[in-house]
Enzyme design. Structure first.
Site, PDB file in Angstrom:
ATOM      1  N   ASP A  20       0.813  -1.202   0.000  1.00 47.58           N
ATOM      2  CA  ASP A  20       0.000   0.000   0.000  1.00 47.58           C
ATOM      3  C   ASP A  20       0.854   1.264   0.000  1.00 47.58           C
ATOM      4  O   ASP A  20       0.669   2.158  -0.831  1.00 47.58           O
ATOM      5  CB  ASP A  20      -0.933   0.018   1.219  1.00 47.58           C
ATOM      6  CG  ASP A  20      -1.743  -1.254   1.344  1.00 47.58           C
ATOM      7  OD1 ASP A  20      -1.213  -2.220   1.910  1.00 47.58           O
ATOM      8  OD2 ASP A  20      -2.878  -1.275   0.859  1.00 47.58           O
ATOM      9  N   ARG A 276       5.479 -10.265  -4.938  1.00 49.17           N
ATOM     10  CA  ARG A 276       4.238 -10.473  -4.199  1.00 49.17           C
ATOM     11  C   ARG A 276       3.459  -9.167  -4.115  1.00 49.17           C
ATOM     12  O   ARG A 276       4.014  -8.078  -4.249  1.00 49.17           O
ATOM     13  CB  ARG A 276       4.542 -10.998  -2.798  1.00 49.17           C
ATOM     14  CG  ARG A 276       5.103  -9.941  -1.878  1.00 49.17           C
ATOM     15  CD  ARG A 276       5.351 -10.442  -0.469  1.00 49.17           C
ATOM     16  NE  ARG A 276       5.080  -9.381   0.504  1.00 49.17           N
ATOM     17  CZ  ARG A 276       5.480  -9.402   1.764  1.00 49.17           C
ATOM     18  NH1 ARG A 276       6.181 -10.423   2.218  1.00 49.17           N
ATOM     19  NH2 ARG A 276       5.181  -8.410   2.583  1.00 49.17           N
ATOM     20  N   GLU A 278       1.171  -5.945  -4.778  1.00 47.84           N
ATOM     21  CA  GLU A 278       0.846  -5.071  -5.916  1.00 47.84           C
ATOM     22  C   GLU A 278       2.025  -4.258  -6.424  1.00 47.84           C
ATOM     23  O   GLU A 278       2.283  -4.214  -7.632  1.00 47.84           O
ATOM     24  CB  GLU A 278      -0.292  -4.128  -5.526  1.00 47.84           C
ATOM     25  CG  GLU A 278      -0.750  -3.237  -6.673  1.00 47.84           C
ATOM     26  CD  GLU A 278      -2.116  -2.625  -6.445  1.00 47.84           C
ATOM     27  OE1 GLU A 278      -2.355  -1.522  -6.956  1.00 47.84           O
ATOM     28  OE2 GLU A 278      -2.956  -3.251  -5.762  1.00 47.84           O
ATOM     29  N   SER A 280       5.334  -4.620  -6.236  1.00 43.67           N
ATOM     30  CA  SER A 280       6.439  -5.340  -6.870  1.00 43.67           C
ATOM     31  C   SER A 280       6.039  -6.023  -8.175  1.00 43.67           C
ATOM     32  O   SER A 280       6.873  -6.179  -9.067  1.00 43.67           O
ATOM     33  CB  SER A 280       7.057  -6.351  -5.898  1.00 43.67           C
ATOM     34  OG  SER A 280       6.097  -7.280  -5.450  1.00 43.67           O
TER      35      SER A 280
END
Length: 384
Positions: A20, A276, A278, A280
């Site tokens: 986030d 893993r 969002e 990356s």
């Protein structure tokens, strides 16, 4: 007379440690640097934020870095004293404080309120992107803005110079050598393959490590410090965080958590990237190397439907046999299945996957970048 710069507030609640805040921090910096926007980033967890940006001081309620005003969400005692921005972004399923919403509603000229949603490849996203949602009690309207993989969505986060920077890095062996040297791996380029492993835990991780240990070619695996690194250390007790360790054909190095610009270079420097969440996965697609996405886990395996939607888009124009190999390993990696057989099939296709990923990246690039698409959306709404 000089025109006043637009002011935006971005609210970020850190749910999954880094995804986030990773998205919100990249977006905030790009809006400030490339679009001249005064950005105030509200964050509820500065400790996690510091992992991505070492300059952050978790003890400060207000600070300024990289052109962005950063406010600790929970340090605000008197919300009515906070001036509402002209654009307010509620990022990634967080909820703006009720007192701030009341401030928004009291404005004579209402701010433009955007809900920046999570990334999804599901077909319904195209139809919901940009939709208006009136508040049930307050005189406010919220607009849904979806990142995505098609021209009918907001696209993906990508700074304007990023692809040129990655191309320059990939073409310069000296820069790559200096990069690996900084990570304490001066011989990294001597390995047959380099793998970055950023993931959640996995029941059958030992079988994957076994494949790499007994492969014909040598493998360097770099793992960011965290839960997965702890699992690997439990499987291989000789491994420490201080130095690399060799296990047959496999050498492992646990890395400190890298600042975002360095992580981007790591993805470009490696031959295969496990990612893993969002933030990356977006960067892995810009790196255009073979990747494996471990999507954020949800109850009742709802995440597998989202993963399948992405894989269907990603492999839509591929030969069916190649697509099946990629799907099989992604499903094994995301649903706690044995990994050895599907990895062997997947690893045999790296050359072709790299070619396909370049074409996929070109397609994503043609949709524009998320920050620029956001700015255009805001400008149209304000003019209207």
């Amino acid at each position: 007379m000089q025109q006043k710069r637009p002011q935006w507030d971005i609210f970020c609640a850190v749910v999954d440690n880094f995804g986030d805040i990773g998205i919100c921090w990249r977006l905030s910096k790009q809006l400030a640097a490339e679009h001249g926007i005064v950005v105030r980033l509200w964050v509820d967890d500065l400790v996690s934020f510091q992992r991505l940006c070492p300059e952050i001081d978790p003890a400060l309620a207000v600070q300024y870095h990289d052109g962005v005003d950063i406010w600790h969400w929970h340090s605000v005692i008197d919300w009515p004293t906070i001036t509402v921005a002209s654009v307010v972004i509620e990022a990634l399923a967080c909820t703006i404080p009720e007192a701030y919403q009341q401030q928004m509603a009291a404005c004579t000229s209402k701010p433009l309120w955007l809900n920046l949603e999570y990334l999804s490849a599901e077909s319904w996203v195209d139809g919901c992107h940009g939709m208006a949602s009136p508040h049930p009690q307050l005189p406010l309207t919220k607009y849904f803005f979806f990142p995505g993989f098609t021209a009918n969505t907001g696209g993906l986060l990508r700074e304007q110079p990023l692809l040129a920077q990655l191309a320059d890095f990939a073409a310069d062996q000296t820069k790559q050598q200096q990069f690996w040297q900084q990570l304490g791996l001066p011989n990294a380029q001597d390995f047959g393959q380099r793998i970055s492993l950023f993931a959640y835990s996995h029941t059958h991780l030992a079988s994957l490590l076994h494949c790499w240990q007994h492969a014909e070619q040598t493998t360097l695996c770099v793992i960011p410090i965290g839960t997965l690194a702890e699992q690997v250390q439990a499987l291989l007790p000789e491994l420490t965080v201080k130095q690399s360790q060799r296990f047959g054909a496999l050498t492992i190095k646990i890395l400190p958590f890298l600042p975002q610009p360095d992580y981007d270079l790591l993805l470009s420097a490696c031959d295969v990237n496990f990612v893993r969440g969002e933030d990356s996965i977006i960067r892995a697609q810009w790196a255009a190397k073979p990747f494996v996405w471990q999507i954020y886990r949800q109850t009742e395996d709802a995440h597998l439907l989202k993963l399948q939607a992405f894989l269907q888009r990603y492999t839509a124009d591929w030969p069916p046999s190649l697509a099946q190999v990629v799907v099989d390993f992604h499903l094994a990696w995301n649903s706690e299945q044995p990994l050895a057989k599907s990895w062997q099939q997947f690893s045999h296709e790296f050359t072709l996957l790299a070619e396909k990923n370049l074409l996929w990246r070109n397609k994503l690039e043609s949709h524009g970048d998320l920050a620029s698409n956001l700015v255009r959306f805001v400008e149209k709404k304000i003019i209207m």
